[in-house]
Design a protein around this motif. Structure first.
Motif, PDB file in Angstrom:
ATOM      1  N   THR A  49       0.847  -1.197   0.000  1.00 54.15           N
ATOM      2  CA  THR A  49       0.000   0.000   0.000  1.00 54.15           C
ATOM      3  C   THR A  49       0.882   1.246   0.000  1.00 54.15           C
ATOM      4  O   THR A  49       2.076   1.161   0.293  1.00 54.15           O
ATOM      5  N   GLY A  84      -8.649   1.062   9.851  1.00 53.72           N
ATOM      6  CA  GLY A  84      -7.850   0.050   9.145  1.00 53.72           C
ATOM      7  C   GLY A  84      -6.400   0.444   9.009  1.00 53.72           C
ATOM      8  O   GLY A  84      -5.892   0.605   7.897  1.00 53.72           O
ATOM      9  N   GLU A 114      -9.641  -1.106  14.286  1.00 53.54           N
ATOM     10  CA  GLU A 114      -9.020  -2.258  13.630  1.00 53.54           C
ATOM     11  C   GLU A 114      -9.662  -3.552  14.120  1.00 53.54           C
ATOM     12  O   GLU A 114      -9.521  -3.910  15.282  1.00 53.54           O
TER      13      GLU A 114
END
Ligand code: SAH
Length: 359
Positions: A49, A84, A114
């Protein structure tokens, strides 16, 4: 019994399941879901990411949060929330930048939302010494203070249902069993009373429509919060900026696309973020939204080109040409249209009248 066998047994007993139910099981089954059991982010893992590509990403998002706090009139208490947070890299880099914003640390109440236990452990290690709290869902984070929320690549792992336009009308795509008892996609009638959006009328035969109730529910949640408590939420993800058809369900394992049905729970499973529906749901809840812009436009407005140049110049001055080249490569990966620059989009949901940086 492993997840695949349990899913097969459930389908044999109760019939084919929606794509959304399949995604939820694959990602969050408590024993065998990808995020519950074996999330693997990063170069050595299943997928990478933006914050793991370059520290510039998290730093710029930190600066964005600091700038928004300033534009909100520096409220003495603000809930800084990341949804997240993955392995915690984005927040670590963001906090490093936010340390340069006088007064911010004293005002910020940091929450990490989370659901994944293994990722919570990575986040705690990454943020050792930082005063943070964890929640499994956004609605467990207290309100009554303005919100500053960030979420990168979270919308894409919220489940979506899929619908297929056939010769005779719309049908729902479901996960069932074939003659050999293997998982397979099939079609079922659209449940009675279920309404498809107006633009679905224009669909050609074969078109696939994705609808994520989880994405729009999150938008409504955030929208209601910023309308009531004030604040702004920044969401970055790969996805569409206008209503469109297409099957975007994708499974990644070791950075390679695999069949979404091949190994339930063993691969990361995503769909594109549906930004138009997301924006509409947030507006419906009473918030304002920015335009949907590309990641490259957003990061450029926040000053990524100057930041990369400064880092490159400093590296060259130290005689570290290798580092200078690495920064150029990272910049290209985040910004180039054939890499993450265009497919990834940014949007903010915000209290009425707030001028949001970066858009
Ligand atoms: N933001 C990080 C990680 C992205 S991976 C980064 O950019 O590197 C997706 C993240 O969303 C993981 O932390 C995953 O556990 C989390 N997640 C998955 N489903 C979620 C849900 N329903 N609500 C909140 N977070 C979720």
């Amino acid at each position: 019994m492993d997840l695949e066998r349990r899913l097969k047994r459930q389908i044999a007993l109760e019939g084919p399941i929606t794509v959304a139910a399949y995604m939820t099981a694959c990602l969050h089954d408590p024993d065998d879901g990808y995020y519950a059991a074996r999330p693997r982010l990063g170069a050595e893992g299943d997928f990478i990411t933006a914050p793991l590509i370059s520290q510039m990403f998290g730093e710029l998002i930190g600066l964005w949060a600091g700038e928004m706090w300033d534009r909100m009139g520096r409220p003495p208490a603000v809930r800084l929330v990341e949804l997240g947070p993955g392995d915690g890299t984005l927040m670590r880099d963001a906090l490093r930048a936010l340390n340069h914003v006088p007064g911010f640390a004293a005002a910020a109440d940091l929450w990490l939302v989370e659901p994944s236990a293994p990722l919570r452990a990575l986040q705690a290690a990454q943020l050792a010494g930082v005063d943070a709290r964890w929640a499994g869902r956004l609605d467990e984070v207290p309100g009554s203070a303005p919100l500053l929320l960030i979420a990168n690549e979270v919308l894409d792992c919220l489940p979506a249902r899929q619908f297929v336009r056939t010769e005779t009308g719309w049908a729902e795509r479901r996960v069932g069993l074939d003659a050999d008892d293997e998982l397979t996609f099939g079609l079922a009638p659209v449940p009675g009373g279920f309404e498809l959006p107006a633009f679905a009328k224009t669909a050609p035969t074969g078109a696939v429509l994705e609808l994520s109730a989880a994405q729009t529910a999150l938008a409504a949640d955030i929208g209601q919060r910023v309308a009531e408590d004030g604040g702004a939420a920044l969401l970055i993800d790969y996805g569409r900026d206008r209503p469109a058809f297409g099957d975007t369900l994708q499974a990644l394992r070791n950075h390679t696309k695999v069949s979404p049905l091949a190994t339930p729970g063993q691969a990361d499973l995503t769909v594109h973020a549906d930004f138009p529906s997301f924006a509409a749901a947030a507006a419906q809840a009473g918030a304002e939204t920015t335009p949907i812009v590309s990641q490259s436009a957003f990061l450029r407005t926040l000053g990524i080109d100057l930041r990369a140049e400064a880092l490159t110049t400093a590296a060259k001055a130290r005689g570290r040409l290798d580092q200078a080249e690495r920064i150029a490569r990272q910049h290209a990966r985040l910004m180039e249209p054939d890499q993450m620059g265009t497919l990834f989009k940014a949007i903010a949901i915000h209290q009425k009248g707030l001028d949001v940086a970066g858009f």
